[in-house]
Design a protein around this motif. Structure first.
Motif, short mmCIF file in Angstrom:
data_model
loop_
_atom_site.label_atom_id
_atom_site.label_comp_id
_atom_site.label_asym_id
_atom_site.label_seq_id
_atom_site.Cartn_x
_atom_site.Cartn_y
_atom_site.Cartn_z
N PHE A 184 0.83 -1.20 0.00
CA PHE A 184 0.00 0.00 0.00
C PHE A 184 0.87 1.26 0.00
CE2 PHE A 184 -2.58 -3.32 2.07
CZ PHE A 184 -3.64 -3.33 1.18
N ALA A 185 0.27 2.35 -0.43
CA ALA A 185 1.03 3.61 -0.60
C ALA A 185 1.41 4.24 0.72
CB ALA A 185 0.21 4.59 -1.45
N SER A 186 0.70 3.92 1.80
CA SER A 186 1.00 4.53 3.09
C SER A 186 0.52 3.63 4.22
CB SER A 186 0.31 5.89 3.21
OG SER A 186 -1.09 5.72 3.31
N LEU A 187 1.01 3.91 5.43
CA LEU A 187 0.57 3.16 6.59
C LEU A 187 -0.89 3.43 6.90
CD1 LEU A 187 3.63 3.39 9.03
CD2 LEU A 187 2.94 1.46 7.60
N GLU A 188 -1.36 4.62 6.58
CA GLU A 188 -2.77 4.94 6.83
C GLU A 188 -3.69 4.06 5.99
OE1 GLU A 188 -4.58 6.81 8.94
OE2 GLU A 188 -2.67 6.97 10.00
N ILE A 189 -3.30 3.85 4.72
CA ILE A 189 -4.11 2.98 3.86
C ILE A 189 -4.03 1.54 4.36
CG2 ILE A 189 -4.39 2.09 1.52
CD1 ILE A 189 -3.30 4.73 0.49
N LEU A 190 -2.82 1.13 4.78
CA LEU A 190 -2.66 -0.21 5.35
C LEU A 190 -3.57 -0.38 6.57
CD1 LEU A 190 -1.28 -2.97 5.69
CD2 LEU A 190 0.59 -1.80 6.89
N LYS A 191 -3.62 0.63 7.43
CA LYS A 191 -4.46 0.58 8.63
C LYS A 191 -5.92 0.39 8.26
CE LYS A 191 -5.43 3.14 12.88
NZ LYS A 191 -5.10 4.37 13.67
N GLU A 192 -6.37 1.09 7.23
CA GLU A 192 -7.76 0.96 6.78
C GLU A 192 -8.04 -0.46 6.29
OE1 GLU A 192 -8.31 3.89 3.77
OE2 GLU A 192 -7.96 5.60 5.12
N TRP A 193 -7.10 -1.03 5.55
CA TRP A 193 -7.29 -2.38 5.03
C TRP A 193 -7.27 -3.41 6.16
CZ3 TRP A 193 -8.74 -4.75 0.66
CH2 TRP A 193 -8.90 -3.96 -0.47
N ILE A 194 -6.42 -3.21 7.16
CA ILE A 194 -6.39 -4.14 8.30
C ILE A 194 -7.74 -4.15 9.00
CG2 ILE A 194 -5.41 -4.52 10.59
CD1 ILE A 194 -2.71 -3.60 9.45
N ALA A 195 -8.31 -2.95 9.22
CA ALA A 195 -9.64 -2.86 9.85
C ALA A 195 -10.68 -3.58 9.00
CB ALA A 195 -10.01 -1.40 10.07
N ARG A 196 -10.57 -3.43 7.68
CA ARG A 196 -11.50 -4.10 6.77
C ARG A 196 -11.32 -5.61 6.82
NH1 ARG A 196 -11.38 -1.88 0.75
NH2 ARG A 196 -11.42 0.04 2.01
N ASP A 197 -10.05 -6.06 6.88
CA ASP A 197 -9.78 -7.50 6.97
C ASP A 197 -10.40 -8.10 8.23
OD1 ASP A 197 -8.30 -7.44 4.61
OD2 ASP A 197 -6.39 -7.13 5.67
N ILE A 198 -10.26 -7.41 9.35
CA ILE A 198 -10.81 -7.90 10.61
C ILE A 198 -12.33 -7.99 10.51
CG2 ILE A 198 -11.16 -7.32 13.05
CD1 ILE A 198 -8.30 -6.16 13.02
N GLU A 199 -12.94 -6.95 9.94
CA GLU A 199 -14.40 -6.95 9.78
C GLU A 199 -14.86 -8.09 8.89
OE1 GLU A 199 -17.81 -4.00 7.82
OE2 GLU A 199 -15.88 -3.17 8.49
N ASN A 200 -14.15 -8.31 7.76
CA ASN A 200 -14.52 -9.38 6.84
C ASN A 200 -14.31 -10.76 7.45
OD1 ASN A 200 -15.24 -7.54 4.86
ND2 ASN A 200 -13.23 -7.60 3.84
N ALA A 201 -13.23 -10.88 8.23
CA ALA A 201 -12.96 -12.17 8.88
C ALA A 201 -14.04 -12.50 9.91
CB ALA A 201 -11.59 -12.14 9.55
N LYS A 202 -14.44 -11.53 10.71
CA LYS A 202 -15.49 -11.76 11.70
C LYS A 202 -16.81 -12.11 11.03
CE LYS A 202 -13.57 -9.06 15.53
NZ LYS A 202 -13.75 -7.90 16.42
N ALA A 203 -17.08 -11.48 9.90
CA ALA A 203 -18.30 -11.79 9.15
C ALA A 203 -18.24 -13.22 8.62
CB ALA A 203 -18.47 -10.81 8.00
N TRP A 204 -17.06 -13.65 8.15
CA TRP A 204 -16.93 -15.02 7.64
C TRP A 204 -17.18 -16.03 8.75
CZ3 TRP A 204 -14.14 -19.40 8.60
CH2 TRP A 204 -14.19 -20.41 7.61
N PHE A 205 -16.58 -15.79 9.92
CA PHE A 205 -16.79 -16.71 11.04
C PHE A 205 -18.25 -16.74 11.47
CE2 PHE A 205 -12.11 -16.39 11.79
CZ PHE A 205 -11.85 -17.75 11.80
N ALA A 206 -18.92 -15.59 11.44
CA ALA A 206 -20.33 -15.55 11.81
C ALA A 206 -21.19 -16.40 10.88
CB ALA A 206 -20.82 -14.10 11.80
N GLN A 207 -20.79 -16.45 9.61
CA GLN A 207 -21.54 -17.21 8.62
C GLN A 207 -21.15 -18.67 8.60
OE1 GLN A 207 -20.88 -15.24 4.90
NE2 GLN A 207 -22.00 -13.37 5.48
N ASN A 208 -19.96 -19.00 9.12
CA ASN A 208 -19.45 -20.37 9.01
C ASN A 208 -19.20 -21.01 10.37
OD1 ASN A 208 -18.69 -20.83 5.92
ND2 ASN A 208 -18.23 -18.70 6.44
N SER A 209 -19.87 -20.50 11.39
CA SER A 209 -19.68 -21.08 12.73
C SER A 209 -20.39 -22.41 12.86
CB SER A 209 -20.21 -20.11 13.79
OG SER A 209 -21.58 -19.84 13.57
#
Length: 327
Positions: free
Chosen positions: A302-327
């Motif tokens: 990514f072009a900056s740490l700020e963009i990386l931070k945004e993607w990390i937050a998105r990854d966590i949100e997507n991962a939690k959603a996946w576990f909620a659907q596949n528990s």
């Protein structure tokens, strides 16, 4: 009985460490990368013959693996590290593991010389179990027929094993790597006989994850090149089955496997970073088993740490959603 068997387990590092007490065994030979269902069938046959002969079972492996010696960095990624392989072989019931250094000397050893020096002279084998496609020796000139011929002269017997097929195709390390790269963890688990995991000890990092709002447990992979690169949903346990947190032996999370191109320069070492959901605590020095469940995305720069931070937050949100659907 289980404790006695565990006490018999032994890793022999190199031909030079063979002792007279190691002579007399039932053996098998191979790379055993992944210790998958095909390997497990060989080991089950090995252990049965060892019991019939009243002798220890021995798995002979090589370090580096022969295809790594010949191909170097172009060799396919390993499914497991050396320690993981040895432990998996012991868990499958092997009594001893003999690890031979694959170097120019061993590479130039003829197939018959390998049999007479290693199998007969070093181990004094009584019976040998090999896979259906086993080849060995200089230029892979050794085969089942040669083993039978020399075995009849030297006093050991030989048998091969049937091919193990799952979903209409042969089980192989190559097929498992392809399944992992395709994100087909269900197929990989079927071929392995267990979920795909990476294990390792948590080491101190630069605390960058904490600064980015997602503290991670870092497992340094050193020279190990994982068949996975990217961001994944994971389940994490301690390898000894102990609690990671009060009342919790398994914790869901999201992991990045790769080289962290946004924050590292050229020559970065591979790293497994795991963010454990709803966890706070010190895991330094703990050995973790990280089970991969689903791929979220490729690793990106990514072009900056700020963009990386945004993607990390998105990854966590997507991962939690996946576990909620596949528990």
């Amino acid at each position: 009985m289980a404790q006695e068997r565990e006490e018999e387990r032994e890793l022999i590092r190199g031909f030079h460490n063979l002792r007279p007490r190691h002579r007399g065994c039932v053996a098998t030979i191979g790379s055993f990368d992944g210790v998958h269902r095909g390997h497990q069938a060989i080991i089950a046959q090995l252990n049965q013959r060892a019991r019939e002969h009243g002798l220890p079972s021995v798995a002979i492996i090589f370090e580096p693996q022969p295809h790594e010696f010949f191909s170097g960095e172009k060799a396919p990624a390993r499914l497991m590290r050396f320690k993981e392989k040895v432990l998996a072989l012991f868990e499958a019931g092997v009594d001893r593991v003999l690890c031979l250094q694959f170097n120019e000397t061993l590479r130039n050893l003829s197939a018959e010389a390998f049999i007479r020096r290693i199998l007969v002279g070093g181990l004094g084998i009584r019976h040998l179990v090999v896979g259906d496609d086993f080849r060995f020796g200089c230029d892979r000139s050794g085969d089942y027929r040669l083993l039978q011929k020399v075995g009849a002269e030297a006093g050991f017997s030989v048998e091969d094993t049937a091919t193990v097929e799952i979903r209409g195709a042969r089980v192989s390390s190559t097929r498992i790597r392809e399944a992992l790269q395709d994100g087909d963890f269900e197929l990989a688990q079927a071929l392995l006989g267990k979920p795909y995991r990476i294990t390792g000890r948590v080491a101190p990092g630069r605390s960058l994850g904490r600064q980015l709002g997602a503290p991670t447990a870092n497992v340094r992979l050193h020279r190990y090149r994982s068949p996975l690169v990217g961001v994944y949903t994971v389940r994490t346990t301690a390898t000894n089955g102990s609690e990671l947190a009060s009342g919790r032996t398994e914790i869901d999370g999201v992991a990045n496997v790769g080289f962290r191109p946004t924050v590292e320069g050229e020559g970065a070492q591979p790293l497994l970073e795991v963010n454990l959901f709803d966890f706070s605590g010190d895991l330094y020095g703990r050995e973790l088993a990280v089970e991969f469940c689903h791929k979220l995305r490729d690793e990106e720069k990514f072009a900056s740490l700020e963009i990386l931070k945004e993607w990390i937050a998105r990854d966590i949100e997507n991962a939690k959603a996946w576990f909620a659907q596949n528990s």
